[in-house]
Motif scaffolding. Sequence first.
Motif, PDB file in Angstrom:
ATOM      1  N   ASP A 188       9.152  23.151  41.823  1.00 60.69           N
ATOM      2  CA  ASP A 188      10.019  23.673  42.879  1.00 60.69           C
ATOM      3  C   ASP A 188      10.222  22.630  43.971  1.00 60.69           C
ATOM      4  OD1 ASP A 188      10.683  26.200  41.911  1.00 60.69           O
ATOM      5  OD2 ASP A 188       8.711  26.968  42.421  1.00 60.69           O
ATOM      6  N   GLU A 189       9.099  21.953  44.324  1.00 62.87           N
ATOM      7  CA  GLU A 189       9.185  20.909  45.336  1.00 62.87           C
ATOM      8  C   GLU A 189      10.074  19.768  44.833  1.00 62.87           C
ATOM      9  OE1 GLU A 189       5.944  19.302  48.292  1.00 62.87           O
ATOM     10  OE2 GLU A 189       5.592  18.395  46.334  1.00 62.87           O
ATOM     11  N   ALA A 190       9.863  19.404  43.575  1.00 62.63           N
ATOM     12  CA  ALA A 190      10.632  18.312  42.987  1.00 62.63           C
ATOM     13  C   ALA A 190      12.122  18.642  42.978  1.00 62.63           C
ATOM     14  CB  ALA A 190      10.148  18.041  41.567  1.00 62.63           C
ATOM     15  N   LEU A 191      12.429  19.894  42.603  1.00 58.48           N
ATOM     16  CA  LEU A 191      13.834  20.290  42.516  1.00 58.48           C
ATOM     17  C   LEU A 191      14.476  20.349  43.884  1.00 58.48           C
ATOM     18  CD1 LEU A 191      13.385  23.108  39.869  1.00 58.48           C
ATOM     19  CD2 LEU A 191      14.484  20.903  39.506  1.00 58.48           C
ATOM     20  N   LYS A 192      13.667  20.751  44.864  1.00 57.95           N
ATOM     21  CA  LYS A 192      14.189  20.871  46.217  1.00 57.95           C
ATOM     22  C   LYS A 192      14.488  19.500  46.828  1.00 57.95           C
ATOM     23  CE  LYS A 192      12.885  22.807  50.701  1.00 57.95           C
ATOM     24  NZ  LYS A 192      11.916  23.656  51.373  1.00 57.95           N
ATOM     25  N   LEU A 193      13.587  18.547  46.582  1.00 57.83           N
ATOM     26  CA  LEU A 193      13.710  17.261  47.264  1.00 57.83           C
ATOM     27  C   LEU A 193      14.471  16.217  46.466  1.00 57.83           C
ATOM     28  CD1 LEU A 193      10.061  16.890  48.625  1.00 57.83           C
ATOM     29  CD2 LEU A 193      12.068  17.638  49.890  1.00 57.83           C
ATOM     30  N   GLY A 194      14.320  16.258  45.157  1.00 56.82           N
ATOM     31  CA  GLY A 194      14.744  15.105  44.364  1.00 56.82           C
ATOM     32  C   GLY A 194      16.233  15.006  44.098  1.00 56.82           C
ATOM     33  N   ASN A 195      16.762  13.797  44.190  1.00 57.15           N
ATOM     34  CA  ASN A 195      18.089  13.523  43.649  1.00 57.15           C
ATOM     35  C   ASN A 195      17.952  13.276  42.156  1.00 57.15           C
ATOM     36  OD1 ASN A 195      18.178  11.717  46.528  1.00 57.15           O
ATOM     37  ND2 ASN A 195      19.643  13.362  46.234  1.00 57.15           N
ATOM     38  N   HIS A 196      16.812  12.660  41.812  1.00 60.00           N
ATOM     39  CA  HIS A 196      16.473  12.478  40.413  1.00 60.00           C
ATOM     40  C   HIS A 196      15.009  12.860  40.225  1.00 60.00           C
ATOM     41  CE1 HIS A 196      20.110   9.954  40.173  1.00 60.00           C
ATOM     42  NE2 HIS A 196      20.128  10.357  38.916  1.00 60.00           N
ATOM     43  N   ILE A 197      14.701  13.315  39.039  1.00 58.28           N
ATOM     44  CA  ILE A 197      13.315  13.679  38.751  1.00 58.28           C
ATOM     45  C   ILE A 197      12.896  12.988  37.460  1.00 58.28           C
ATOM     46  CG2 ILE A 197      11.752  15.578  38.180  1.00 58.28           C
ATOM     47  CD1 ILE A 197      13.600  17.406  39.786  1.00 58.28           C
ATOM     48  N   ALA A 198      11.704  12.397  37.512  1.00 54.63           N
ATOM     49  CA  ALA A 198      11.138  11.830  36.292  1.00 54.63           C
ATOM     50  C   ALA A 198       9.920  12.668  35.945  1.00 54.63           C
ATOM     51  CB  ALA A 198      10.744  10.376  36.506  1.00 54.63           C
ATOM     52  N   ILE A 199       9.928  13.249  34.771  1.00 57.77           N
ATOM     53  CA  ILE A 199       8.788  14.069  34.374  1.00 57.77           C
ATOM     54  C   ILE A 199       7.863  13.233  33.493  1.00 57.77           C
ATOM     55  CG2 ILE A 199       8.049  16.179  33.224  1.00 57.77           C
ATOM     56  CD1 ILE A 199      10.171  17.536  34.538  1.00 57.77           C
ATOM     57  N   MET A 200       6.603  13.212  33.852  1.00 57.88           N
ATOM     58  CA  MET A 200       5.653  12.358  33.141  1.00 57.88           C
ATOM     59  C   MET A 200       4.609  13.181  32.409  1.00 57.88           C
ATOM     60  SD  MET A 200       5.156   9.139  35.678  1.00 57.88           S
ATOM     61  CE  MET A 200       4.352   8.258  34.368  1.00 57.88           C
ATOM     62  N   GLU A 201       4.274  12.683  31.217  1.00 55.72           N
ATOM     63  CA  GLU A 201       3.239  13.326  30.416  1.00 55.72           C
ATOM     64  C   GLU A 201       2.434  12.233  29.740  1.00 55.72           C
ATOM     65  OE1 GLU A 201       4.791  15.400  27.070  1.00 55.72           O
ATOM     66  OE2 GLU A 201       2.922  16.473  26.665  1.00 55.72           O
ATOM     67  N   GLU A 202       1.134  12.289  29.854  1.00 53.27           N
ATOM     68  CA  GLU A 202       0.266  11.321  29.181  1.00 53.27           C
ATOM     69  C   GLU A 202       0.669   9.879  29.469  1.00 53.27           C
ATOM     70  OE1 GLU A 202      -2.085  11.961  25.946  1.00 53.27           O
ATOM     71  OE2 GLU A 202      -2.596  13.285  27.607  1.00 53.27           O
ATOM     72  N   GLY A 203       1.088   9.618  30.700  1.00 52.46           N
ATOM     73  CA  GLY A 203       1.429   8.258  31.069  1.00 52.46           C
ATOM     74  C   GLY A 203       2.846   7.826  30.734  1.00 52.46           C
ATOM     75  N   ARG A 204       3.588   8.696  30.079  1.00 50.58           N
ATOM     76  CA  ARG A 204       4.961   8.330  29.716  1.00 50.58           C
ATOM     77  C   ARG A 204       5.964   9.191  30.455  1.00 50.58           C
ATOM     78  NH1 ARG A 204       4.955   5.200  25.046  1.00 50.58           N
ATOM     79  NH2 ARG A 204       2.863   5.064  24.197  1.00 50.58           N
ATOM     80  N   ILE A 205       7.132   8.605  30.719  1.00 53.21           N
ATOM     81  CA  ILE A 205       8.215   9.390  31.313  1.00 53.21           C
ATOM     82  C   ILE A 205       8.909  10.111  30.171  1.00 53.21           C
ATOM     83  CG2 ILE A 205      10.392   9.285  32.554  1.00 53.21           C
ATOM     84  CD1 ILE A 205       9.302   6.824  34.000  1.00 53.21           C
ATOM     85  N   VAL A 206       8.802  11.428  30.131  1.00 52.03           N
ATOM     86  CA  VAL A 206       9.381  12.160  29.006  1.00 52.03           C
ATOM     87  C   VAL A 206      10.796  12.618  29.291  1.00 52.03           C
ATOM     88  CG1 VAL A 206       7.231  12.899  27.949  1.00 52.03           C
ATOM     89  CG2 VAL A 206       8.240  14.282  29.764  1.00 52.03           C
ATOM     90  N   GLN A 207      11.126  12.744  30.574  1.00 49.41           N
ATOM     91  CA  GLN A 207      12.505  13.082  30.887  1.00 49.41           C
ATOM     92  C   GLN A 207      12.846  12.567  32.269  1.00 49.41           C
ATOM     93  OE1 GLN A 207      13.547  17.239  30.542  1.00 49.41           O
ATOM     94  NE2 GLN A 207      15.737  16.801  30.534  1.00 49.41           N
TER      95      GLN A 207
END
Lengths: 281, 408
Positions: free
Chosen positions: B236-255
């Motif tokens: 929610d915080e990310a969606l509120k603030l971000g112009n872009h969002i990078a989602i990370m899992e296990e050290g990798r950017i998955v989206q």
Amino acid sequence: MEWIAENKIPVGKWMANFVDFLTDYFFWFFDYITIVLEGFTTAVAESLLWFPDWIIIAAVTAFATWLHRSWKLGLFTALSLLFIVNLGYWEETIYTVTLVICATFVSMLFGVPLGVVAAHKPKFWLFLRPVLDMMQTIPTFVYLIPALIFFGLGMVPGLIATVIFAIPAPIRLTYLGISSVPTPLVEAAESFGATKKQLLFKVEIPHAFPTIMAGLTQCIMLSLSMVVIASMVGADGLGIPVLRALNTVNIAKGFEAGLAIVIVAILMDRICKRPAHKGGE
Amino acid sequence: MSEDKKTSVSFRNVDIMFGEKAEQSEALKLLDAGGTRKSILDETGCVLGTADASIDIKEGEICVLMGLSGSGKSTLLRAVNGLNKVSRGSILVQDGDRQVDIASCDKDTLRHMRTERVAMVFQQFGLLPWRTVEENVGLGLELAGMSVVEREKIVLEKLELVGLAQWKDKYAHELSGGMQQRVGLARAFATDADILLMDEPFSALDPLIRNQLQDFLLGLQKDLNKTIIFVSHDLDEALKLGNHIAIMEEGRIVQYGEPEDIVLNPANAYVAEFVAHMNPLNVLQGASFMTPLNELDKEGDKYIANFKTSLFFSVDGAGSALDAQIYDDAQSLAIKPISTEEDVAGLNDDCIVVAPSDMKMRWMIEIRHRTSNPILLSDGEKIVGLVGDDEIYAGILRQTSLGQEEAA
């Protein structure tokens, strides 16, 4: 077993030879230290003795009152010092205080930097720690003998022995203070571009300051506990009358001199205790 | 967001490995051979921080790195100012007309970047407890070698910016958490660095204060226009603030994408799981859950807006709304175009609202509640679709069902 007892390993002899070696080849070095320290202690003692006793008493009382904002401590300080004058040990007290001040000064001068280095270099700390343990556990008399040979009779061997005994306190506490600085604070400073030096003086030392001050207090008390022993190698001070009283089985004299030491100890402890501080945790 | 903006921070295939230097190259080889975090740890004792992270962050935008704890988001952030060492790859940071590679630059350059270009805000505030608020804010300037007199003016200015000028002589610990973090913000603003690194800055605060500070930051950002890299574990915080969002899992950017993108097209189950738990009201734009105009049922040349209330509307040749009426009484309803969220408050019954198609779901619901009628969505003048009760429900439900399906 007999064989073992008959073929004694001459460790004592080795040490004696080593000391002989040092005295033969490094006498200039020890002479140099002796001259410097002798000058230092004499200067402190002479300047303290130059003032009439009442001025010193007034000054110390005023300082204690101001530092702790407590007239009670001031009153106690004044009365205690007057009592020492009354006992007739003013001059000895000044010498004792001189020894404590000089020993503490030297200990802090070397102890704090050593503690800082130890906190930054784990390997150095690994080496230093057993050395510190040894310095505090070896009976004082044992290193009093070589100290006597290296530095002659007087204040200097007493000072050296006192420093050896007291310096582990500031080293250990400085180490503790510096190495317990929370990582986030270090990182905060680093992220704003702090150099190693800035990190030390703007973050680590301020954070460790209360702990380093605790090291100072401990150092003072440890130095004071060496007074009688230091007097055995000829250091002036309250230890001398104690020793004389011991040799002559003079209960009255021994009690009075001992009382004076206790009073000095209590006063130093009360005055050096950290005053109520502002800020920080 | 125009495309011609300069890239401010650019991650290029960043690998970060924690562990002894000697084992790192071995660990990197394993990584290249497709090793997972666990296999690398078991074989070499190295911990994989991030692997092959590549994103470009444009000037003036807020990029949120998001993921669970241990996903490498903080690790990546902290590499931007060199708190974490990059094992391989490069991080190019804009410095005037040149780009500095943080991964390989020398000490003096790094120091220059830290004192002038990149500032950081910490989760636990990182304020020095023996310093007053004023002295804390001045830290960066002090480290850069500025004199006390010069500092004073700037520090006061920044404290006013965060509304704490009257607290300047207090010690940090005398302030509440929210205020302490505002001091942290002021400290970061003080050096006038264009790039702001924020490592979960609001996570240690209670929800109310967190929300306030988010709004506060967004407000400031309008004027300051900094490049902000923000780490958060809260979508929610990310969606509120971000112009872009990078989602990370296990050290990798998955989206990596714009907020709506993430919500509408989660790349995998991990992302979908996050999306399932987020609040769609402030994120989903009307266009993403409306019924497009060409799919609406028609009665003659009129579109059926609401079958139950017999509400019809028609569009003219250019595609803009012409007329709307209830079938029975043949009386026209007023058509009210609005352009911003502020206009919503003034609406009342008996009108049909034409709203921009990028308006967020929360405002659609508000309009629906105020007017009791469906909402027409427009792209410019042209009507593109319709949002009624069904669309709103489906929009909310699709969100949750999507998440559950993918997670299952």
